[in-house]
Design an enzyme around this catalytic site. Structure first.
Site, PDB file in Angstrom:
ATOM      1  N   LYS A  32      61.330  47.155  50.130  1.00  0.00           N
ATOM      2  CA  LYS A  32      62.558  47.512  50.835  1.00  0.00           C
ATOM      3  C   LYS A  32      62.909  48.983  50.553  1.00  0.00           C
ATOM      4  CE  LYS A  32      64.190  42.711  50.711  1.00  0.00           C
ATOM      5  NZ  LYS A  32      65.254  41.776  50.234  1.00  0.00           N
ATOM      6  N   TYR A  41      65.230  38.266  60.011  1.00  0.00           N
ATOM      7  CA  TYR A  41      66.200  37.516  59.205  1.00  0.00           C
ATOM      8  C   TYR A  41      67.043  36.580  60.081  1.00  0.00           C
ATOM      9  CZ  TYR A  41      65.401  40.214  54.863  1.00  0.00           C
ATOM     10  OH  TYR A  41      64.867  40.760  53.711  1.00  0.00           O
ATOM     11  N   PHE A  77      76.912  38.174  54.367  1.00  0.00           N
ATOM     12  CA  PHE A  77      76.252  39.406  53.929  1.00  0.00           C
ATOM     13  C   PHE A  77      75.269  39.953  54.965  1.00  0.00           C
ATOM     14  CE2 PHE A  77      73.806  35.806  52.190  1.00  0.00           C
ATOM     15  CZ  PHE A  77      72.522  36.081  52.660  1.00  0.00           C
ATOM     16  N   ARG A 108      55.394  34.880  46.259  1.00  0.00           N
ATOM     17  CA  ARG A 108      56.777  34.591  45.883  1.00  0.00           C
ATOM     18  C   ARG A 108      56.929  34.577  44.362  1.00  0.00           C
ATOM     19  NH1 ARG A 108      61.000  34.563  49.696  1.00  0.00           N
ATOM     20  NH2 ARG A 108      62.012  32.853  48.584  1.00  0.00           N
ATOM     21  N   THR A 150      65.307  35.366  44.194  1.00  0.00           N
ATOM     22  CA  THR A 150      66.101  36.267  45.037  1.00  0.00           C
ATOM     23  C   THR A 150      67.186  36.989  44.228  1.00  0.00           C
ATOM     24  OG1 THR A 150      65.844  34.610  46.772  1.00  0.00           O
ATOM     25  CG2 THR A 150      67.432  36.372  47.182  1.00  0.00           C
ATOM     26  N   ARG A 192      61.074  41.504  40.726  1.00  0.00           N
ATOM     27  CA  ARG A 192      62.546  41.607  40.721  1.00  0.00           C
ATOM     28  C   ARG A 192      63.084  41.504  39.294  1.00  0.00           C
ATOM     29  NH1 ARG A 192      63.126  37.565  45.831  1.00  0.00           N
ATOM     30  NH2 ARG A 192      63.156  39.083  47.534  1.00  0.00           N
ATOM     31  N   ASN A 223      67.346  44.108  45.944  1.00  0.00           N
ATOM     32  CA  ASN A 223      66.305  43.406  45.187  1.00  0.00           C
ATOM     33  C   ASN A 223      64.881  43.861  45.541  1.00  0.00           C
ATOM     34  OD1 ASN A 223      66.184  42.114  47.631  1.00  0.00           O
ATOM     35  ND2 ASN A 223      66.459  40.049  46.846  1.00  0.00           N
ATOM     36  N   HIS A 276      60.592  42.121  49.727  1.00  0.00           N
ATOM     37  CA  HIS A 276      60.613  40.885  50.519  1.00  0.00           C
ATOM     38  C   HIS A 276      59.248  40.229  50.481  1.00  0.00           C
ATOM     39  CE1 HIS A 276      60.725  38.111  53.904  1.00  0.00           C
ATOM     40  NE2 HIS A 276      59.557  38.647  54.243  1.00  0.00           N
ATOM     41  N   GLU A 295      56.213  36.650  60.641  1.00  0.00           N
ATOM     42  CA  GLU A 295      56.575  37.995  60.177  1.00  0.00           C
ATOM     43  C   GLU A 295      55.431  38.997  60.377  1.00  0.00           C
ATOM     44  OE1 GLU A 295      57.928  37.224  56.174  1.00  0.00           O
ATOM     45  OE2 GLU A 295      59.674  36.109  56.896  1.00  0.00           O
TER      46      GLU A 295
HETATM   47  P1  GTP Z   1      63.488  37.965  51.094  1.00  0.00           P
HETATM   48  O1  GTP Z   1      62.132  37.930  50.455  1.00  0.00           O
HETATM   49  O2  GTP Z   1      64.065  39.344  51.208  1.00  0.00           O
HETATM   50  O3  GTP Z   1      63.535  37.190  52.387  1.00  0.00           O
HETATM   51  O4  GTP Z   1      64.429  37.237  50.047  1.00  0.00           O
HETATM   52  P2  GTP Z   1      64.489  35.704  49.752  1.00  0.00           P
HETATM   53  O5  GTP Z   1      63.607  34.915  50.650  1.00  0.00           O
HETATM   54  O6  GTP Z   1      64.270  35.556  48.286  1.00  0.00           O
HETATM   55  O7  GTP Z   1      66.008  35.384  50.089  1.00  0.00           O
HETATM   56  P3  GTP Z   1      66.660  35.083  51.523  1.00  0.00           P
HETATM   57  O8  GTP Z   1      65.626  35.058  52.588  1.00  0.00           O
HETATM   58  O9  GTP Z   1      67.549  33.904  51.357  1.00  0.00           O
HETATM   59  O10 GTP Z   1      67.593  36.358  51.710  1.00  0.00           O
HETATM   60  C1  GTP Z   1      67.072  37.551  52.254  1.00  0.00           C
HETATM   61  C2  GTP Z   1      67.684  38.745  51.554  1.00  0.00           C
HETATM   62  O11 GTP Z   1      69.080  38.785  51.817  1.00  0.00           O
HETATM   63  C3  GTP Z   1      67.593  38.706  50.026  1.00  0.00           C
HETATM   64  O12 GTP Z   1      66.390  39.196  49.528  1.00  0.00           O
HETATM   65  C4  GTP Z   1      68.748  39.590  49.628  1.00  0.00           C
HETATM   66  O13 GTP Z   1      68.404  40.972  49.708  1.00  0.00           O
HETATM   67  C5  GTP Z   1      69.772  39.286  50.698  1.00  0.00           C
HETATM   68  N1  GTP Z   1      70.679  38.256  50.231  1.00  0.00           N
HETATM   69  C6  GTP Z   1      70.461  36.921  50.155  1.00  0.00           C
HETATM   70  N2  GTP Z   1      71.523  36.277  49.687  1.00  0.00           N
HETATM   71  C7  GTP Z   1      72.457  37.247  49.448  1.00  0.00           C
HETATM   72  C8  GTP Z   1      73.801  37.229  48.973  1.00  0.00           C
HETATM   73  O14 GTP Z   1      74.345  36.188  48.644  1.00  0.00           O
HETATM   74  N3  GTP Z   1      74.427  38.441  48.882  1.00  0.00           N
HETATM   75  C9  GTP Z   1      73.820  39.604  49.244  1.00  0.00           C
HETATM   76  N4  GTP Z   1      74.482  40.755  49.134  1.00  0.00           N
HETATM   77  N5  GTP Z   1      72.571  39.653  49.696  1.00  0.00           N
HETATM   78  C10 GTP Z   1      71.903  38.491  49.795  1.00  0.00           C
HETATM   79 MG    MG Z   2      63.577  35.110  52.714  1.00  0.00          MG
END
Ligand code: GTP
Ligand code: MG
Length: 149
Positions: free
Chosen positions: A9, A49, A57, A85, A91, A102, A112, A115, A126
């Site tokens: 990112k 997303y 958010f 992962r 996350t 992370r 974080n 992705h 994707e």
């Molecule tokens: P990705 O690999 O980025 O897809 O992350 P993930 O699969 O571990 O988490 P998810 O797909 O649920 O969320 C995508 C992204 O949204 C996360 O990596 C975070 O950067 C952001 N995100 C998720 N939950 C929150 C939250 O509660 N608050 C904030 N500020 N950001 C969030």
């Molecule tokens: Mg995700």
């Protein structure tokens, strides 16, 4: 063979963490089959997303992901989606173990740094979203005999 989509990112690019990401995935044994530095368009991110559209958010997630270039990569190898992962960690950086990307480099959920696709199906979606077919390369890795039984 299984493939996954991993993106460093904008914060990970700016903090110069992308060489560390490339090193960890390569040294684990995965083969890099696609890579580009790119500014993500809003339309692409809305699709990427799409499952998070209704989250509070979501607008800040979009601006975060458009705040600088993203290093988009595709990796190939055994169980690469799940393994990827695991390399990323949870996350929420509070839950991501030291030793994960992370866990070692992030403090905030909204910063974080990386992705990773969460299933084989989302990986396929994707990869198709971020890469054209001719941007992915096919080649024989000379490490394979030393990595796979
Ligand atoms: P990705 O690999 O980025 O897809 O992350 P993930 O699969 O571990 O988490 P998810 O797909 O649920 O969320 C995508 C992204 O949204 C996360 O990596 C975070 O950067 C952001 N995100 C998720 N939950 C929150 C939250 O509660 N608050 C904030 N500020 N950001 C969030
Ligand atoms: Mg995700």
């Amino acid at each position: 063979t299984e493939r996954t989509f991993i993106a460093v990112k904008p914060d990970g690019v700016q903090r110069a963490l992308f060489p560390e990401v490339l090193r960890r995935f390569s040294q684990k044994g995965f083969k890099l089959v696609g890579i580009k530095l790119t500014f993500a368009k809003e339309e692409l991110l809305r699709e990427h997303y799409s499952d998070l559209q209704s989250k509070p958010f979501f607008p800040s997630l979009l601006s975060y992901m458009m705040s600088g270039p993203v290093l988009a990569t595709v990796w190939e190898g055994k169980d690469v989606v799940k393994q990827g992962r695991a390399l990323l960690g949870a996350t929420n950086p509070l839950q991501s173990a030291p030793g994960t990307i992370r866990g070692d480099f992030a403090l905030d959920m909204g910063r974080n740094i990386i992705h990773g696709s969460d299933s084989v199906e989302s990986a396929e979606k994707e990869i198709a979203l971020w890469f054209k077919k001719d941007e992915l390369v096919s080649y024989k890795s000379e490490m394979y005999g030393w990595i796979y039984e």
